[in-house]
Design a protein around this motif. Structure first.
Motif, PDB file in Angstrom:
ATOM      1  N   ALA A   1     -59.467  12.809  11.583  1.00 56.82           N
ATOM      2  CA  ALA A   1     -60.539  13.472  10.863  1.00 56.82           C
ATOM      3  C   ALA A   1     -61.114  14.638  11.668  1.00 56.82           C
ATOM      4  CB  ALA A   1     -61.634  12.470  10.534  1.00 56.82           C
ATOM      5  N   HIS A   2     -60.986  14.600  12.988  1.00 58.48           N
ATOM      6  CA  HIS A   2     -61.520  15.681  13.807  1.00 58.48           C
ATOM      7  C   HIS A   2     -60.717  15.700  15.094  1.00 58.48           C
ATOM      8  CE1 HIS A   2     -65.285  17.809  15.727  1.00 58.48           C
ATOM      9  NE2 HIS A   2     -64.414  18.667  15.248  1.00 58.48           N
ATOM     10  N   ALA A   3     -59.993  16.773  15.347  1.00 57.09           N
ATOM     11  CA  ALA A   3     -59.158  16.819  16.550  1.00 57.09           C
ATOM     12  C   ALA A   3     -58.755  18.248  16.839  1.00 57.09           C
ATOM     13  CB  ALA A   3     -57.905  15.961  16.370  1.00 57.09           C
ATOM     14  N   ARG A   4     -58.478  18.521  18.125  1.00 55.60           N
ATOM     15  CA  ARG A   4     -57.900  19.814  18.472  1.00 55.60           C
ATOM     16  C   ARG A   4     -56.405  19.710  18.249  1.00 55.60           C
ATOM     17  NH1 ARG A   4     -61.856  22.528  19.633  1.00 55.60           N
ATOM     18  NH2 ARG A   4     -63.464  21.724  21.032  1.00 55.60           N
ATOM     19  N   VAL A   5     -55.828  20.824  17.814  1.00 57.55           N
ATOM     20  CA  VAL A   5     -54.372  20.865  17.689  1.00 57.55           C
ATOM     21  C   VAL A   5     -53.864  21.569  18.940  1.00 57.55           C
ATOM     22  CG1 VAL A   5     -52.451  21.773  16.356  1.00 57.55           C
ATOM     23  CG2 VAL A   5     -54.487  20.909  15.188  1.00 57.55           C
ATOM     24  N   LYS A   6     -53.275  20.792  19.883  1.00 54.40           N
ATOM     25  CA  LYS A   6     -52.847  21.390  21.149  1.00 54.40           C
ATOM     26  C   LYS A   6     -51.531  22.144  20.982  1.00 54.40           C
ATOM     27  CE  LYS A   6     -54.640  20.075  24.656  1.00 54.40           C
ATOM     28  NZ  LYS A   6     -54.545  18.713  25.229  1.00 54.40           N
ATOM     29  N   SER A   7     -50.613  21.564  20.191  1.00 52.89           N
ATOM     30  CA  SER A   7     -49.345  22.256  19.989  1.00 52.89           C
ATOM     31  C   SER A   7     -48.651  21.704  18.759  1.00 52.89           C
ATOM     32  CB  SER A   7     -48.433  22.059  21.207  1.00 52.89           C
ATOM     33  OG  SER A   7     -48.078  20.694  21.312  1.00 52.89           O
TER      34      SER A   7
END
Lengths: 154, 805
Positions: free
Chosen positions: B57-63
């Motif tokens: 629901a909430h996260a950074r997209v690192k790659s």
């Protein structure tokens, strides 16, 4: 989505045998339903790859488990997290108690997990039901494995 | 040639004009599986697109690693935000003044959010490839409670400049979107503070979803040779989509053709522009082939426009005798991660002004705080008429709570507070002028039809029997008298992305007397092809069966703002009547020429112009149509066609009186609808059968919403009700029989007096079902129990009230 499982199983083997088996990666790999790989990195670190099918969602989960063997062999706990890619992710832990009952061991566990992703969207009914089934299958496999070994040893 | 035999009655019947229960012309193809939906569009070389969606629901997209996906045979391309950025398409404007990500740009903000778009030779390869895309996420704290959002240090929208104003004014917190206010705050607070009786309650209208049977989708086909883009899609507003597509892509509007074919239910779910549409367009441009995107049910429930999620805190004041003196409402509105709530630009909370309902309330205030959370974007959908469902539920619950506070019968409390018939047009305390109404007549008719007095007596006896231990079933009588506001709307204050909310109709009569008419609206099942032909039949005298109605192709249809919020009849219906009158005006001139009389010597009679005082001398529309192509008439152009763009002077205000009689088993939480009576007043009734169908459909949606349907999230932001296993869609088994009735109070400002009816049954139905549940437990002290009233929640209510012994 929160999942909680608790159960107790009587295993026809002594506590030390049960404890050793629970720490044996070969035994675990054989008994965990869908387990394709289980690597013991150290006495307290395990890595596993398990194929799970829950309703219409089937995926290969990769996970790491850390054991806390401080109270062994009476009690020990584990914490872990796993990811199934598009199918979702899970993290949680379990507390296990082994109680001697004559020549047998009563194994009690309480497991708590947080599940996310597509798996969680299927609803707790399906996931909890399948988790119970998989857990029961593991312990049936485990019991049988130990019974076979006892029979072999005898 | 003058025809001899048919009587006037026979001619009227043949016309199938206003008032006729004409059978729907659409149903032949729908019931035989011969409709033409977006998924039926199949083009040579067509590719299929599908989304990789965020489980978090909430996260950074690192790659994002697309190598394994691209290696799968049949995969043509995998698009990410990086690919859209050079075209400035990685973000797009919403229909609420905000912007939203088309594909995840650095982070994801709700479960199911689009991360990458896979394009492949078929749907199955695309789905397999989606599972091969490796995305590395870093989890961030999740906020699913709007009250928590306004206190939290976690910044959801890092793309918005801290401290800067939003599209609707100042933002008081990084997770705050807007504050919208109307009415007189101080005067209202003063009245309430000094009132004899005040009832205060938090009324929550939970999050749910329109879940149309057909999910959303599009087929984009960029023709590089001709430079033309053709876009088929599930669009409730095809012209707006064309204008937006032009602005976003840089392709001029005359080179874009948007087609809404048959749509299997819209209900507001298909108003906004979705990442799927944008990605299918980009993929078609990039690959040079048509690209189709059709979502599945989980995608639809998780990521497309939801409905409601309004926390409404109300305070209503009255005299001891029950005369309401003031109403105060504060709303905390949970908008999800992006404000994609398709409202007219000036009204970020839609027409929530209608929260004063059917009651003559001298002073009122409403304030709405919009809030960001980690949930899917949307808000305005599901027959809500722009937040009218929320407002109606609010006031109909507040009336019930006030009745409890006053220890007064809720039907009587309503009656003494209704706006009276002679007060119309009525200037409400929150700004709109209600066009017409006769609430007392409707109310008396409804209560009489269900024998209200008898029901209350039965209920009293049932409570006594329950207390004696003779029964475990409680009886609830759910009352609602709603007033709603539809027909957006006057251009001076209603626009969508700057396009004024007028609508249009263009008619062409053929030489042999039949006609084709095109409108700026688009039916998603409402039956426009049937009903708009009826309007034209009454205006032009050409039988409805001889009129083809077309909508949805922007190359041929005049510009319109589409169909939602019950606006088609009030706005496009008005345009249709006006265009029909232009036709008739020209027809009069032609008839006068043919009959060799002056224009004013003629009068209109059903389907012909007749010479006043000489009834044997007349010309039918069929004869006039032929003459338009055949005769050289001085001062009159050949042909017979007209177009009207209609800017409505006001909204319209349909109303209704509903009564729901419900049995509740306190031990199982199960309910049974013993009776549901629905009286609707939508002004002039074009087709009674179509109206009844609309009411049945809306009431069934209301049943779902009130009695079990919801979009629920857990604290990790997982959608718990993402499949039809958990998302309640009533089948025939759960649906009760409905009794429909009507009164007819025409709108004074509408050319044919019609107000629209599509939204009404959902607006009035939900409070009727919910009030029935509350009423069943009234004798045991229940004031407010949040919807949905599924078995578990009803059981819990009974348990909390100590009814399980």
């Amino acid at each position: 989505m929160s999942l909680e499982l608790t159960d107790e199983i009587l295993i026809p083997a002594s506590r030390d045998v049960v404890y050793a088996a629970l720490n044996d990666p070969e035994v675990l790999k054989e008994c965990i339903p869908g387990c394709e790989e289980l690597i013991k990195h150290s006495d307290t670190e395990l890595e596993a790859k398990v194929v799970l099918k829950i309703g219409p969602v089937k995926a290969k989960f990769g996970g790491n488990v850390i054991l806390d063997t401080g109270g062994a062999p009476e009690t020990f706990s584990l914490t872990g997290e796993g990811s199934g890619g598009a199918a979702g992710f899970a993290k949680g832990g379990a507390d296990v108690t082994l109680t001697e009952q004559g020549e047998e061991t009563l194994l009690t566990y309480t497991a708590k997990a947080e599940i996310g992703g597509k798996l969680a969207q299927l609803g707790s009914r399906l996931v909890a039901g399948t988790a119970k089934k998989l857990s029961a299958k593991f312990f049936t496999n485990f019991k049988n494995k130990l019974s076979d070994e006892e029979a072999e040893a005898a | 040639m003058n025809d001899m035999s048919p009587t006037r009655e026979e001619r009227v019947e043949k016309l199938k004009g206003l008032g006729s229960s004409r059978k729907r012309v659409e149903d032949a193809r729908f019931t035989q599986g011969k409709g033409n939906y977006v998924d039926d569009v199949k083009l040579p070389g067509m590719l299929h697109g599908d989304f990789v969606r965020s489980p978090y629901a909430h996260a950074r997209v690192k790659s994002i690693n697309i190598d394994a996906a691209m290696a799968l045979p049949g995969v043509i391309a995998v698009l990410t935000a990086k690919d859209l950025e050079p075209l400035s398409l990685h973000w797009m404007p919403t229909l609420a003044g905000d912007k939203q990500m088309v594909l995840a740009d650095g982070k994801v903000l709700f479960q199911g959010q689009e991360v990458a778009f896979v394009v492949a030779e078929d749907r199955y390869i695309a789905a397999d490839a989606c599972e091969l895309v490796e995305v590395d996420y870093e989890e961030l704290p999740v906020i699913v409670d709007p009250f928590e959002a306004l206190e939290s240090d976690t910044v959801l929208r890092e793309d918005l400049e801290a401290g800067a104003d939003g599209a609707h004014g100042p933002r008081k917190h990084h997770n705050h979107i807007f504050l919208w206010e109307e009415g007189e705050k101080e005067a209202t607070e003063q009245v309430i503070d000094s009132a004899e009786v005040v009832a205060e309650e938090m009324v929550y209208y939970h999050r749910t979803h329109p879940c149309p049977l057909e999910t959303c989708g599009s087929v984009a086909s960029m023709d590089k040779v001709n430079g033309k883009l053709t876009l088929w899609g599930t669009f409730q507003a095809p012209h707006v989509v064309r204008t937006v597509a032009s602005l976003l892509s840089g392709i001029e509007e005359h080179n874009i053709r948007v087609i809404s074919p048959d749509i299997g239910g819209g209900f507001g779910n298909k108003v906004g522009v979705y990442p799927g549409y944008v990605c299918s367009i980009v993929a078609s441009i990039v690959t040079g082939q048509p690209v189709k995107w059709i979502e599945d049910r989980m995608d639809n429930l998780m990521a497309t426009a939801f409905a409601r999620d309004y926390w409404m805190k109300g305070k209503i004041s009255a005299t001891k005798e029950g005369k309401i003196t003031g109403l105060h409402c504060h709303v905390t509105a949970d908008h999800g991660a992006f404000d994609a709530c398709a409202d007219p630009t000036k009204f970020p909370a839609g027409f929530f002004h209608i929260c004063t309902g059917s009651y003559d309330i001298p002073v009122a205030y409403v304030g709405v705080d919009g809030v960001y959370t980690n949930k899917a974007p949307g808000g305005v959908a599901y027959r809500c008429s722009f937040r009218v469902t929320e407002a109606a539920y609010f006031i109909e619950r507040m009336i019930e709570v006030l009745a409890m506070e006053l220890n007064m019968d809720a039907a009587e409390l309503r009656r003494i507070n209704f706006i009276k018939k002679d007060q119309f047009p009525y200037q409400s305390a929150l700004g709109w002028e209600f066009d017409s109404g006769d609430y007392h007549t409707a109310w008396d008719k409804a209560l009489d039809a269900v024998d209200y007095a008898g029901l209350r007596k039965e209920q009293e006896e049932r409570v006594a029997a329950f207390k004696r231990g003779e029964t475990r079933k409680l009886l609830g009588i759910g009352l609602t008298h709603f007033t709603e506001i539809v027909g957006a709307g006057p251009v001076k204050n209603c626009d969508i992305l700057g396009m004024g909310m007028f609508d249009s109709c263009e008619i062409r009569i053929h030489p042999t007397g039949s006609a084709v008419a095109r409108l700026g609206t688009i039916s998603q099942g409402q039956g426009h092809a049937t009903t708009f032909a009826q309007i034209l039949a009454s205006e032009t005298g050409i039988p409805a069966d001889s009129i083809t109605i077309e909508e949805g192709d922007t190359d041929t249809a005049p510009y319109g703002l589409g169909t939602y919020g019950s606006r088609s009849t009030p706005v496009a219906g008005a345009a249709t009547a006006m265009a029909g009158r232009k036709i008739r005006a020209k027809a009069q001139m032609i008839a006068a020429y043919l009959l060799e009389v002056h224009d004013n010597d003629l009068e209109w009679d059903v389907d012909r112009f007749v010479v006043k005082g000489a009834p044997e001398r007349f010309k039918t529309m069929a004869e006039i149509a032929y003459a338009a192509y055949n005769q050289a008439i001085p001062g009159v152009e050949p042909g017979l066609e007209a177009v009207s763009y209609y800017d409505p002077p006001n909204m319209t205000y349909p109303f209704g009186a509903y009564v729901c009689v419900m049995e509740i088993d306190v031990d199982t939480g199960e309910h049974e609808i013993r009776q549901f009576y629905a009286l609707d007043d939508c002004g002039t009734r074009i087709n009674p059968m179509v109206i009844e169908g609309q009411v049945h459909g809306g009431l069934t949606e209301a049943l779902a919403i009130a009695m079990g349907q919801e979009i629920a999230y857990d604290k990790l932001g997982n959608v718990k009700t993402g499949t039809l296993m958990d998302f309640f869609l009533p089948t025939a088994w759960e649906t009760p029989n409905y009794t429909t009735d009507f009164t007819e109070t025409p709108s004074p400002h509408h050319p044919i007096g019609a107000k629209g009816v599509g939204e009404s049954p959902n607006v009035g139905g939900v409070p009727a079902f919910s009030n029935a549940v509350h009423d069943a437990f009234r004798a045991f002290g229940l004031r407010q129990s949040h919807m949905p009233h599924d078995h578990w929640r009803i059981w819990k209510t009974a348990n909390d009230l100590g009814l399980h012994g």
